[in-house]
Design a protein around this motif. Structure first.
Motif, PDB file in Angstrom:
ATOM      1  N   TYR A 105       0.823  -1.206   0.000  1.00 49.98           N
ATOM      2  CA  TYR A 105       0.000   0.000   0.000  1.00 49.98           C
ATOM      3  C   TYR A 105       0.862   1.262   0.000  1.00 49.98           C
ATOM      4  O   TYR A 105       1.884   1.327   0.683  1.00 49.98           O
ATOM      5  N   PHE A 106       0.388   2.271  -0.731  1.00 48.57           N
ATOM      6  CA  PHE A 106       1.100   3.548  -0.733  1.00 48.57           C
ATOM      7  C   PHE A 106       1.062   4.194   0.651  1.00 48.57           C
ATOM      8  O   PHE A 106       1.960   4.950   1.003  1.00 48.57           O
ATOM      9  N   HIS A 107       0.023   3.898   1.436  1.00 47.40           N
ATOM     10  CA  HIS A 107      -0.051   4.439   2.799  1.00 47.40           C
ATOM     11  C   HIS A 107       0.727   3.570   3.787  1.00 47.40           C
ATOM     12  O   HIS A 107       0.832   3.909   4.966  1.00 47.40           O
ATOM     13  N   HIS A 108       1.258   2.429   3.325  1.00 43.63           N
ATOM     14  CA  HIS A 108       2.109   1.516   4.110  1.00 43.63           C
ATOM     15  C   HIS A 108       1.397   0.896   5.310  1.00 43.63           C
ATOM     16  O   HIS A 108       2.049   0.302   6.179  1.00 43.63           O
ATOM     17  N   GLY A 109       0.075   1.034   5.372  1.00 46.23           N
ATOM     18  CA  GLY A 109      -0.667   0.478   6.494  1.00 46.23           C
ATOM     19  C   GLY A 109      -0.622   1.328   7.738  1.00 46.23           C
ATOM     20  O   GLY A 109      -1.166   0.938   8.772  1.00 46.23           O
ATOM     21  N   ASP A 110       0.019   2.501   7.645  1.00 49.07           N
ATOM     22  CA  ASP A 110       0.148   3.370   8.816  1.00 49.07           C
ATOM     23  C   ASP A 110      -1.207   3.935   9.229  1.00 49.07           C
ATOM     24  O   ASP A 110      -1.892   4.597   8.434  1.00 49.07           O
TER      25      ASP A 110
END
Length: 675
Positions: free
Chosen positions: A346-351
């Motif tokens: 994911y581009f949001h890295h799961g953060d």
């Protein structure tokens, strides 16, 4: 040889959607996974002839000695560099005397006669690019060493010689069917306050793991990384064994001996990011931001302070996929745990994302990363059909552990990351009286049908700086004063009892495999803290106190022996191949949870005080039930309240009546009644 894969012309409704109707709204996206994979594979086949040809980069790039010609050949992909020069001991680090010649595809090359470059010389490549002049370590370096005085890393002129493998008959097939994994870190495997090495581990720790019965070892931090305290997650040199642990052949000896003991070896594969260092890593290697990583903010992981690969770039794909094949072929490894898969996907890295709806699985997804993972699992399984491929993913992305042909990613397992988090949360926030059996059942069985997971009660994550091991959460400072067998403590009694129960219920209810981090099997106290400025560079908490485990006067031995008995049970009854668990009884009043799996009945009483003399519950089969494991046995620090010699007869339509003491698990096996 890897077979050349055909490219499909048409994709029907993917198996992933057929098996899960809730995925129907996302059918287009799942078909897109297959199409993009097939398209990329077709491009690879067209240019390189096969996926096998594509993944041979490690045989072509980097430094190698060509025996037939008696020459060293060094080749480096640096398309935007202005000039490259080989420097090192052999030329007194002269940055002009040995220039490389640029060839096709942005590859630079130099050849040196054997006499010109002594073996074991230390080398770097001097790169002139848009970002200035920098001495770099070659990207495909197979041997990187650190200077003891300056702490500076350099490539070593390393001449590969045939290794005498004796593991030709070994197969990881059984380990893959029922993985019982011992996660370990080589450097902290010594009881001494120092960095342990491969030989220490092979000599001292490997026999212990074999005696416990584990069939797989998962090794952390094997690839070279400049900062020891990164736990190996900031990799700088992806084709090099970390020199702080020994030589490539030292590692091969470890793998070879593990195989002789019937143990598979997998390693952490960190392809989700890379160290940002110029001196040791790949960052701006050819002078530009976009050689290996995405340029700009997309190429930087803010939380991890590291660089992010561009998985859509063919040369980057070749680098990473060749890396997968390299470790399997050159070191006879049996698979990988892919680290940071959620961040990669994911581009949001799961953060700060809660994956609480199907829509979120398909939002902000990096399609190139999905294709990379599909190709990586394909390469791994083509190189070694019995390879064990595990994803460290917290999202629960549908299809992660389903075949690529169905629209999946091709992994064999993913880590059940919610389970250890659940136990820590329980111990931190709830009193024993407030534990809900239904919550335990739901948490440990809540996984996607048809996608196998590895369960664990705790890994290294639960004990890194600032937190505690499971044992320390249970017993805390009492472990310093009351772990002697002659010392009485209600805190320790509770901790020992629950530590056993939490491990067994996690293993048997939580998945299709089990993992423990080294030392957790005997309740290793305290936390993990690597040498750093904040602790005066101490190794005190970056080691394992093995002497605690087998000291006959300490209670740790009870936990250790229970772990051995638990693993033996998992293997003897092939619990992980026994299908899903069948719930038999949930009793919130008495804190009792009972279920059946692989023909065994697991009866847990989590109540802090209440023992039930004649606890009745329905069982699926008539016949006789005998106790095959009781956590209350004195060998495991219990009180021998369960008579393990009794057989409990059950006729058709009847219930089994069992004495079920508090904070105890009893495991029973069914056998036909004698006529």
């Amino acid at each position: 040889m890897c077979a050349k894969l055909a490219v499909s012309e048409k994709v029907e409704v993917p198996g992933l959607v057929r098996n899960d109707p809730w995925l129907k709204p996302f059918e287009k996206e799942i078909i897109g996974r297959i199409n993009r994979y097939e398209k990329r594979l077709g491009d690879i086949n067209a240019e390189y002839g096969s996926l096998e040809g594509f993944t041979e980069a490690y045989k072509d790039l980097g430094l190698r000695f060509v025996e037939q010609k008696g020459v060293w050949v060094y080749r480096e992909w640096a398309p935007e560099a202005y000039a490259l020069n080989l420097i090192g001991d052999f030329n007194d680090w002269n940055r002009e005397s040995h220039p490389l010649r640029k060839t096709e595809g942005g590859i630079w090359e130099i050849k040196l006669k054997e006499a010109e470059l002594p073996e074991n010389s230390r080398l770097k490549v001097h790169v002139r690019g848009r970002n200035g002049l920098h001495d770099r370590i070659p990207a495909y370096a197979h041997r990187v060493v650190q200077d003891a005085q300056t702490a500076d890393f350099a490539m070593e002129a390393f001449r590969e010689r045939p290794f005498e493998w004796t593991d030709g008959d070994f197969s990881a097939k059984k380990a893959k069917a029922e993985p019982i994994i011992y996660e370990a870190h080589i450097g902290m495997a010594s009881e001494d306050g120092r960095v342990a090495d491969f030989e220490d581990f092979r000599r001292d720790v490997l026999p212990r793991i074999a005696s416990l019965g584990y069939n797989t070892i998962q090794l952390m931090a094997v690839m070279e990384h400049p900062y020891y305290g990164s736990f190996g997650y900031h990799v700088s040199n992806f084709f090099a064994v970390s020199s702080r642990f020994g030589t490539p052949d030292d590692f091969r000896r470890l793998v070879n001996e593990a195989h002789s003991l019937g143990i598979a070896i997998i390693i952490d594969l960190v392809h989700s990011h890379s160290v940002k260092n110029f001196a040791e890593g790949l960052n701006q290697f050819d002078g530009t931001e976009g050689q290996y990583f995405h340029p700009g903010g997309r190429g930087y992981h803010l939380a991890w302070d590291s660089m992010l690969f561009n998985y859509g770039k063919p040369e980057v794909l070749r680098f990473l996929l060749s890396n997968v094949r390299y470790w399997l072929e050159e070191y006879h490894l049996d698979g990988f745990r892919f680290d940071g898969v959620t961040s990669l996907l994911y581009f949001h890295h799961g953060d700060h994302i809660s994956f609480d709806s199907y829509e979120k699985y398909f939002e902000d997804v990096d399609w190139d990363a999905i294709t990379y993972l599909q190709l990586a699992s394909t390469v791994a399984h083509q190189t070694n059909p019995d390879a064990i491929i595990i994803a460290e993913d917290m999202s629960g992305m549908p299809g992660l552990c389903r075949p690529v042909s169905e629209g999946g990613f091709g992994f064999d397992f993913r880590l059940a990351m919610g389970i250890p988090d659940y136990w820590i949360k329980m111990l931190k926030e709830k009193q024993d009286d407030d534990w809900r059996m239904g919550d335990i059942w739901h948490t440990l069985t809540n996984r996607r049908a048809g996608e196998a997971v590895i369960a664990y009660a705790e890994s290294h994550d639960q004990a890194i700086v600032g937190d505690k091991t499971l044992a320390f959460w249970l017993m805390d400072k009492e472990m310093y004063t009351h772990m002697n067998k002659g010392s009485e403590s209600l805190v320790i009694d509770r901790g020992v009892a629950l530590h056993k129960m939490i491990r067994l219920i996690s293993a048997t209810l939580g998945g299709e495999g089990y993992l423990t981090f080294m030392g957790n099997e005997f309740g290793h106290p305290e936390w993990i803290d690597f040498p750093r400025e904040g602790n005066n560079w101490s190794h005190h908490y970056a080691r394992r106190q093995w002497s605690l485990a087998r000291n006959p006067f300490l209670k740790y031995i009870w936990l250790d022996d229970f772990d051995k008995a638990m693993v033996a049970l998992l293997k003897k009854y092939e619990v992980f191949e026994g299908g899903e668990c069948r719930q038999l009884n949930v009793d919130e009043k008495n804190h009792v949870l009972i279920y059946e799996r692989a023909g065994l009945v697991f009866a847990f009483n989590f109540h802090p005080e209440r023992s039930v003399p004649d606890y009745e519950f329905w069982v699926p089969k008539n016949g006789a039930y005998k106790v095959v494991l009781s956590s209350d046995h004195s060998d495991f620090g219990g009180h021998n309240r369960v008579d393990t010699n009794l057989k409990y007869g059950v006729s058709v339509g009847s219930k089994l009546s069992l004495y079920l003491p508090n904070r105890t698990v009893v495991v029973l096996e069914n056998e036909p009644l004698e006529v």
